[in-house]
Structures are given as C-alpha cells and as structure tokens.
Design an enzyme around this catalytic site. Structure first.
Site, PDB file in Angstrom:
ATOM      1  N   ASP A  98      10.090   5.445  -4.698  1.00 25.25           N
ATOM      2  CA  ASP A  98      10.746   4.189  -5.077  1.00 25.25           C
ATOM      3  C   ASP A  98       9.994   3.402  -6.135  1.00 25.25           C
ATOM      4  O   ASP A  98      10.155   2.192  -6.262  1.00 25.25           O
ATOM      5  CB  ASP A  98      10.905   3.329  -3.815  1.00 25.25           C
ATOM      6  CG  ASP A  98       9.579   3.198  -3.061  1.00 25.25           C
ATOM      7  OD1 ASP A  98       8.527   3.396  -3.691  1.00 25.25           O
ATOM      8  OD2 ASP A  98       9.605   2.897  -1.852  1.00 25.25           O
ATOM      9  N   GLU A 120      11.988  11.873  -0.763  1.00 25.55           N
ATOM     10  CA  GLU A 120      11.809  10.621   0.005  1.00 25.55           C
ATOM     11  C   GLU A 120      12.999   9.685  -0.244  1.00 25.55           C
ATOM     12  O   GLU A 120      12.858   8.479  -0.425  1.00 25.55           O
ATOM     13  CB  GLU A 120      10.489   9.925  -0.353  1.00 25.55           C
ATOM     14  CG  GLU A 120       9.971   8.987   0.706  1.00 25.55           C
ATOM     15  CD  GLU A 120       8.665   8.313   0.301  1.00 25.55           C
ATOM     16  OE1 GLU A 120       8.672   7.405  -0.536  1.00 25.55           O
ATOM     17  OE2 GLU A 120       7.618   8.725   0.828  1.00 25.55           O
ATOM     18  N   GLU A 134      10.878  -2.054  -4.852  1.00 24.61           N
ATOM     19  CA  GLU A 134      11.089  -0.678  -4.365  1.00 24.61           C
ATOM     20  C   GLU A 134      12.460  -0.468  -3.731  1.00 24.61           C
ATOM     21  O   GLU A 134      13.060   0.592  -3.892  1.00 24.61           O
ATOM     22  CB  GLU A 134       9.976  -0.290  -3.384  1.00 24.61           C
ATOM     23  CG  GLU A 134       8.595  -0.116  -4.021  1.00 24.61           C
ATOM     24  CD  GLU A 134       7.845  -1.416  -4.230  1.00 24.61           C
ATOM     25  OE1 GLU A 134       8.371  -2.494  -3.835  1.00 24.61           O
ATOM     26  OE2 GLU A 134       6.733  -1.387  -4.809  1.00 24.61           O
ATOM     27  N   HIS A 211      -1.001  -4.260  -1.086  1.00 26.03           N
ATOM     28  CA  HIS A 211      -0.750  -4.404  -2.516  1.00 26.03           C
ATOM     29  C   HIS A 211       0.658  -4.894  -2.854  1.00 26.03           C
ATOM     30  O   HIS A 211       0.963  -5.119  -4.021  1.00 26.03           O
ATOM     31  CB  HIS A 211      -0.980  -3.066  -3.231  1.00 26.03           C
ATOM     32  CG  HIS A 211       0.028  -2.003  -2.858  1.00 26.03           C
ATOM     33  ND1 HIS A 211       1.278  -1.948  -3.431  1.00 26.03           N
ATOM     34  CD2 HIS A 211      -0.019  -0.995  -1.981  1.00 26.03           C
ATOM     35  CE1 HIS A 211       1.940  -0.913  -2.911  1.00 26.03           C
ATOM     36  NE2 HIS A 211       1.180  -0.325  -2.025  1.00 26.03           N
ATOM     37  N   ARG A 213       4.019  -6.492  -3.973  1.00 19.78           N
ATOM     38  CA  ARG A 213       4.300  -7.627  -4.846  1.00 19.78           C
ATOM     39  C   ARG A 213       4.821  -8.841  -4.093  1.00 19.78           C
ATOM     40  O   ARG A 213       4.491  -9.977  -4.398  1.00 19.78           O
ATOM     41  CB  ARG A 213       5.340  -7.225  -5.900  1.00 19.78           C
ATOM     42  CG  ARG A 213       4.752  -6.561  -7.113  1.00 19.78           C
ATOM     43  CD  ARG A 213       5.852  -6.153  -8.090  1.00 19.78           C
ATOM     44  NE  ARG A 213       5.317  -5.947  -9.427  1.00 19.78           N
ATOM     45  CZ  ARG A 213       4.552  -4.925  -9.787  1.00 19.78           C
ATOM     46  NH1 ARG A 213       4.215  -4.010  -8.915  1.00 19.78           N
ATOM     47  NH2 ARG A 213       4.117  -4.822 -11.027  1.00 19.78           N
ATOM     48  N   HIS A 244      -6.789  -2.480  -4.012  1.00 16.12           N
ATOM     49  CA  HIS A 244      -5.882  -1.931  -5.025  1.00 16.12           C
ATOM     50  C   HIS A 244      -6.248  -2.486  -6.403  1.00 16.12           C
ATOM     51  O   HIS A 244      -6.752  -3.610  -6.516  1.00 16.12           O
ATOM     52  CB  HIS A 244      -4.454  -2.347  -4.641  1.00 16.12           C
ATOM     53  CG  HIS A 244      -3.377  -1.601  -5.354  1.00 16.12           C
ATOM     54  ND1 HIS A 244      -2.998  -1.906  -6.631  1.00 16.12           N
ATOM     55  CD2 HIS A 244      -2.597  -0.571  -4.974  1.00 16.12           C
ATOM     56  CE1 HIS A 244      -2.020  -1.078  -7.003  1.00 16.12           C
ATOM     57  NE2 HIS A 244      -1.759  -0.262  -6.009  1.00 16.12           N
TER      58      HIS A 244
HETATM   59  C1  UD1 Z   1       2.941   0.510  -8.022  1.00 14.91           C
HETATM   60  C2  UD1 Z   1       4.409   0.647  -7.598  1.00 14.91           C
HETATM   61  C3  UD1 Z   1       4.558   0.486  -6.100  1.00 14.91           C
HETATM   62  C4  UD1 Z   1       3.642   1.444  -5.369  1.00 14.91           C
HETATM   63  C5  UD1 Z   1       2.215   1.255  -5.856  1.00 14.91           C
HETATM   64  C6  UD1 Z   1       1.319   2.299  -5.241  1.00 14.91           C
HETATM   65  C7  UD1 Z   1       6.157  -0.121  -9.109  1.00 14.91           C
HETATM   66  C8  UD1 Z   1       6.881  -1.272  -9.679  1.00 14.91           C
HETATM   67  N1  UD1 Z   1       5.174  -0.414  -8.258  1.00 14.91           N
HETATM   68  O1  UD1 Z   1       2.510  -0.830  -7.789  1.00 14.91           O
HETATM   69  O2  UD1 Z   1       5.902   0.758  -5.723  1.00 14.91           O
HETATM   70  O3  UD1 Z   1       3.733   1.189  -3.982  1.00 14.91           O
HETATM   71  O4  UD1 Z   1       2.164   1.428  -7.280  1.00 14.91           O
HETATM   72  O5  UD1 Z   1      -0.024   2.002  -5.428  1.00 14.91           O
HETATM   73  O6  UD1 Z   1       6.468   1.006  -9.436  1.00 14.91           O
HETATM   74  N2  UD1 Z   1      -3.894  -0.619 -12.470  1.00 14.91           N
HETATM   75  C9  UD1 Z   1      -5.044  -0.112 -13.039  1.00 14.91           C
HETATM   76  N3  UD1 Z   1      -5.347   1.220 -12.842  1.00 14.91           N
HETATM   77  C10 UD1 Z   1      -4.565   2.041 -12.092  1.00 14.91           C
HETATM   78  C11 UD1 Z   1      -3.416   1.511 -11.501  1.00 14.91           C
HETATM   79  C12 UD1 Z   1      -3.077   0.176 -11.707  1.00 14.91           C
HETATM   80  O7  UD1 Z   1      -5.767  -0.819 -13.714  1.00 14.91           O
HETATM   81  O8  UD1 Z   1      -4.917   3.224 -11.928  1.00 14.91           O
HETATM   82  C13 UD1 Z   1      -3.549  -2.062 -12.703  1.00 14.91           C
HETATM   83  C14 UD1 Z   1      -3.044  -2.314 -14.143  1.00 14.91           C
HETATM   84  O9  UD1 Z   1      -3.464  -3.599 -14.548  1.00 14.91           O
HETATM   85  C15 UD1 Z   1      -1.522  -2.298 -13.973  1.00 14.91           C
HETATM   86  C16 UD1 Z   1      -1.394  -2.990 -12.634  1.00 14.91           C
HETATM   87  O10 UD1 Z   1      -2.467  -2.449 -11.839  1.00 14.91           O
HETATM   88  O11 UD1 Z   1      -0.828  -2.992 -15.004  1.00 14.91           O
HETATM   89  C17 UD1 Z   1      -0.063  -2.803 -11.946  1.00 14.91           C
HETATM   90  O12 UD1 Z   1       0.310  -1.445 -11.827  1.00 14.91           O
HETATM   91  P1  UD1 Z   1       1.846  -1.089 -11.472  1.00 14.91           P
HETATM   92  O13 UD1 Z   1       1.970   0.386 -11.380  1.00 14.91           O
HETATM   93  O14 UD1 Z   1       2.786  -1.793 -12.388  1.00 14.91           O
HETATM   94  O15 UD1 Z   1       2.087  -1.749 -10.059  1.00 14.91           O
HETATM   95  P2  UD1 Z   1       1.367  -1.510  -8.683  1.00 14.91           P
HETATM   96  O16 UD1 Z   1       1.109  -2.836  -8.082  1.00 14.91           O
HETATM   97  O17 UD1 Z   1       0.236  -0.585  -8.879  1.00 14.91           O
HETATM   98  N1  UDP Z   2      -4.979   5.950  -0.622  1.00 17.56           N
HETATM   99  C1  UDP Z   2      -6.075   6.494  -1.280  1.00 17.56           C
HETATM  100  N2  UDP Z   2      -7.156   5.679  -1.533  1.00 17.56           N
HETATM  101  C2  UDP Z   2      -7.181   4.356  -1.184  1.00 17.56           C
HETATM  102  C3  UDP Z   2      -6.038   3.815  -0.545  1.00 17.56           C
HETATM  103  C4  UDP Z   2      -4.961   4.636  -0.281  1.00 17.56           C
HETATM  104  O1  UDP Z   2      -6.102   7.680  -1.615  1.00 17.56           O
HETATM  105  O2  UDP Z   2      -8.178   3.681  -1.431  1.00 17.56           O
HETATM  106  C5  UDP Z   2      -3.807   6.806  -0.372  1.00 17.56           C
HETATM  107  C6  UDP Z   2      -3.258   6.786   1.032  1.00 17.56           C
HETATM  108  O3  UDP Z   2      -3.853   7.787   1.827  1.00 17.56           O
HETATM  109  C7  UDP Z   2      -1.771   7.019   0.838  1.00 17.56           C
HETATM  110  C8  UDP Z   2      -1.503   6.475  -0.555  1.00 17.56           C
HETATM  111  O4  UDP Z   2      -2.758   6.314  -1.178  1.00 17.56           O
HETATM  112  O5  UDP Z   2      -1.452   8.399   0.816  1.00 17.56           O
HETATM  113  C9  UDP Z   2      -0.763   5.165  -0.469  1.00 17.56           C
HETATM  114  O6  UDP Z   2      -0.751   4.578  -1.714  1.00 17.56           O
HETATM  115  P1  UDP Z   2      -0.371   3.052  -1.913  1.00 17.56           P
HETATM  116  O7  UDP Z   2      -0.693   2.267  -0.685  1.00 17.56           O
HETATM  117  O8  UDP Z   2      -0.999   2.640  -3.187  1.00 17.56           O
HETATM  118  O9  UDP Z   2       1.194   3.115  -2.175  1.00 17.56           O
HETATM  119  P2  UDP Z   2       2.485   3.109  -1.229  1.00 17.56           P
HETATM  120  O10 UDP Z   2       2.379   4.240  -0.285  1.00 17.56           O
HETATM  121  O11 UDP Z   2       2.545   1.771  -0.547  1.00 17.56           O
HETATM  122  O12 UDP Z   2       3.608   3.246  -2.189  1.00 17.56           O
END
Ligand code: UD1
Ligand code: UDP
Length: 412
Positions: A98, A120, A134, A211, A213, A244
């Site tokens: 999602d 999923e 999501e 994490h 939103r 996160h």
């Molecule tokens: C995203 C997904 C969310 C998912 C989550 C898993 C969307 C809108 N959100 O949220 O559904 O549950 O990932 O973790 O698709 N950033 C870094 N390095 C990284 C990753 C993120 O610096 O490796 C920072 C960056 O500033 C980036 C911000 O996090 O702009 C947000 O990342 P984004 O993928 O837009 O949203 P998440 O909150 O990570």
């Molecule tokens: N996870 C990881 N390292 C961390 C935190 C989570 O590898 O420090 C893994 C966790 O085991 C799970 C996945 O990341 O499989 C979940 O990711 P996240 O919570 O970012 O996203 P969501 O599942 O909520 O979309």
C-alpha cells in the site's frame, strides 16, 4: 514463450516481502524472465535487505528526496516506472502492499496497458485517512489490478465485497513469513550493530517502532511520554526504539526521548538484527504493519499503537491488542502485560495467523497458470488457510476444570 514480469519495490517492507517472491521467479527461470525495479522511494532503509538476499535491481530509479511530498513522489514514480515498462515490455507488473511506490507503479502499468498483480491485496481499515495514505493507495491499486493476492481469508472477503471476481483472487499467506523463515541464522551477538553495548541481562526489553503519518505530532508525543512513564515505573525494563528515518518522526522522538535513562534510540536496524531483537524482546509496541505480522511467529504480544488496523487477525487470535495513542492507554495496557503473568501468557500463545511460509510459491505458481491461461489460478486446497485459533489459558484451565468436574460427577 517466457512470462516477463517486473517486480516493483521501493520501501523497506516491500523489499522484505518481495525478496522470496523474486527468488522463486529466479528458481523457475525456464518459465520466467524477471526484472526488479527499485523506485528508490527508500534508500538506506532497504538496501541492506537487497544485499542480504543478493537482489540486484535491474532498474534503480532513485526517486527519493529529503522530506519528500506524496504528490512529487507519485509523479516521479509514474514517470520512471513507465520508462522501465517501455524498456522491459513485461507481461505483468507485480506490486506489493500500500505504499506510494505500489499504487503509482500500478497506475503507470495500467496507463501502459500492462496487467497488474497485487500482493498483500484486500487489507482494509475502511477509513481512507487511517492509515494515511495507505488505505487509499491499496484501494486504488485494487481497481487497476488483474490478479489479486490477498494474504488471508479476511482480505479475500474484502475484495469480494468490492465486486472483484472470485476467479481473479488467490489467498497466499503473507510473504513476510516466507522471509522470516528464510532467516535460519540469527546473530547471537549484537556486536557491530546499533544494539551493541545495551545491557540486556536481567532486563525485560520493550521493542518500539512507529512511523505512521496520521500519528505525527500530538499522538507521537503522547507515545513518547508514555514510554518515559513506563521506564520510571519499571526499573527492570529497557525500551529499544529503532527510529524510522522520516524526519517528521525523528524530530519528535529525539526531542522528547534523547538521553532518557533506559530508553535506547537507535538507527534503523538491518533486517536480521531487527528480527533477532524481536525474538529476544519481552513485548512489542508498534504501529508497523510488518511488525504486527511478524511478532506472533515468536509469541511476542503486540500492542498496536493505532486506533484501528487493517490486520485484525492477530487481535482476533488474542495475540495483539489495539490500544490507541493516548498516554494513559499506552501505560495502562503495557502495565497489564508487565504485571500480570496470565495476561502475558494468554497473548503469547498461538500460531501465526498471517502466513505459513509458502506465499511466494503460491504467487509464482498462480502467475505461471495465468500466463498459460489455465484455471483456476490456484486450486482452493492449495491456498492459505488460517490456523486454528488458540484457546486462552484461562479458558483452557476452565475447560479442564469442567471436564474434571464432569468426570467426577460421572463417577458419583
Ligand atoms: C513509507 C510509506 C509507508 C510505509 C513506510 C515503511 C508511503 C506514502 N509511505 O513511509 O506506507 O509504511 O514507508 O517504512 O508510501 N528517508 C530517508 N532514508 C530512507 C527512507 C526514508 O532519509 O531510506 C526519509 C527521507 O527524508 C524521505 C522521508 O524519510 O523523504 C519519507 O519517506 P517516504 O517513503 O515518503 O515515507 P515514509 O514515512 O518512509
Ligand atoms: N524492520 C527492520 N528494521 C527496523 C525496523 C523494522 O528491518 O529497524 C522491518 C520489520 O521487521 C518489518 C518491516 O521492517 O518487516 C516493517 O517496516 P515498516 O515498519 O517501516 O513499514 P510497514 O510494515 O509499517 O509498512
């Protein structure tokens, strides 16, 4: 003719949940030509997963920007995934979950008139702002999808209720369980990981992740204050919180919890270290989808930091509880598990209701049959079935007491 498949991933959970699906395609390389498209929505948080599972993206689209907005991210994914579709010319584009990567890639494929497979599929909270974005992402992806792969019966039923034809749905079990099972060797030592040096002996470890939103701001602050309350009430606990990378999460958590005794904020953990922590912890507080799905494998009670979940199976099994984001609620529910041994035991027994480790095989087999125009996509007896629901200990002892009484009555 081989079936040409693009598997798209972009965030940490997508890489974890697609890793074994990609391996299964590669194992069946006589039938499939597979390209992995990494949108790069996440960067550091998932690259270690790809390295661990030896997956080298064929297209690396590098869309991430610091503090990116949903609209700009969606635009970049649409553009770049369209380009990858033109270059690889797949028969099917496979998306997972999602995220914005999943939804925008499904849309890009649809605009190119390429069928979409959605892994999923069918999870629903029935509130489009919760989780945001999501719930909308997965519903929008469903409209564009040719083959739906819901993990559970409940997700399957959600799709049927939306009018998806039954012959386009295959119940697979969540592939995160395949990945968990593939980690046969977990590290015993946390040396050279962000957990190095955290004293664990004689402490109960409370694992926290968050994490979402919709929780940024006040809810996230409440959660942090609740964690402070808990460590001050329980000298025998340590909170481990891999934070996160989203800057909106980091600013609140760092401001409220940095330098708090027995609260350990760490960088995101690589997957194998995270799973080893999950196995060693006492209980889990999380708003993560993936962590809710994984914790029952290790019998760890999950307190869900949300007001509703699209993954209710673990709470229906008594292995998770949705506790919301109020400071009082979090403290009360966590205290219950820290103080009441029976309550803890009740939540730590049972089989994982989300999957059985064979999701990837079911998905790839169904795609093979789809490509050969065979029906059904997968025979009903080969699809994932929910394990039996655990009987809570207290009910179990009631039942044996009643059985004992009945036997005694029979003797009289
Ligand atoms: C995203 C997904 C969310 C998912 C989550 C898993 C969307 C809108 N959100 O949220 O559904 O549950 O990932 O973790 O698709 N950033 C870094 N390095 C990284 C990753 C993120 O610096 O490796 C920072 C960056 O500033 C980036 C911000 O996090 O702009 C947000 O990342 P984004 O993928 O837009 O949203 P998440 O909150 O990570
Ligand atoms: N996870 C990881 N390292 C961390 C935190 C989570 O590898 O420090 C893994 C966790 O085991 C799970 C996945 O990341 O499989 C979940 O990711 P996240 O919570 O970012 O996203 P969501 O599942 O909520 O979309």
């Amino acid at each position: 003719m081989k079936c040409r498949v693009i598997a798209v991933l972009g965030t940490r959970p997508e890489a974890i949940k697609l890793a074994l699906v990609i391996h299964e395609f590669r194992r069946r390389s006589e039938e499939f030509e597979t390209a992995v498209v990494h949108t790069g929505q996440h960067r550091t948080m998932l690259d270690h997963v790809l390295q661990y599972f030896k997956i080298k993206p064929d297209f690396d689209l590098d869309v991430m920007r610091p503090n990116q907005t949903l609209n700009s991210l969606t635009g970049r994914v649409l553009d770049t995934v369209e380009n990858a579709c033109h270059r690889f010319e797949p028969n099917l584009v496979l998306v997972q979950g999602d995220t914005t990567t999943a939804f925008a890639s499904a849309l890009a494929a649809y605009y190119c008139k390429i069928p979409v497979g959605h892994i999923e599929a069918g999870l629903r909270s029935h509130d489009i702002y919760n989780p945001f974005p999501e719930e909308a992402n997965r519903r929008l992806a469903a409209v564009l999808t040719e083959i739906h792969f819901p993990p559970t019966v409940l997700a399957h039923d959600n799709l049927l209720a939306e009018g998806v034809p039954a012959d386009k749905i295959v119940i697979t079990g969540n592939t995160v369980i395949d990945t968990l099972r593939a980690l046969s060797q977990l590290p015993h030592s946390w040396d050279n990981t962000p957990l190095a040096g955290i004293p664990t002996e004689n402490y109960r470890l409370v694992l926290v992740t968050s994490h979402r939103r919709e929780s940024w701001g006040k809810d996230q602050e409440n959660m942090c204050l609740a964690l402070k309350d808990l460590v001050s009430q329980h000298p025998d606990i340590r909170v481990i919180y891999p934070v996160h990378m989203n800057p909106n999460v980091r600013s609140t958590v760092n401001a409220l919890l940095r330098n708090t005794d027995r609260i350990h904020l760490t960088e995101p953990l690589d997957y194998i270290t995270f799973v080893s922590l999950l196995r060693r912890c006492f209980l889990v507080l999380t708003d993560s989808g993936g962590v809710q799905e994984e914790a029952p494998t290790f019998g760890k009670p999950v307190l869900v930091l949300r007001n509703l979940t699209e993954r209710p199976e673990a709470s229906q099994f008594g292995m998770a509880k949705i506790i919301g984001m109020s400071r009082e609620g979090i403290v009360k529910e966590t205290n219950r598990l820290l103080n009441d041994e029976d309550a803890y035991q009740d939540m730590s027994e049972g089989s994982n209701p989300y999957g059985d480790g064979h999701g990837s095989q079911r998905i790839v087999e169904a795609i093979s049959r789809w490509h050969q125009k065979k029906t059904p996509l997968l025979a009903p007896d080969q699809q994932f079935k929910l394990p039996a629901r655990p009987i809570p200990r207290r009910r179990k002892s009631d039942l044996s007491e009643r059985a004992g009484n009945a036997a005694a009555a029979g003797k009289e």
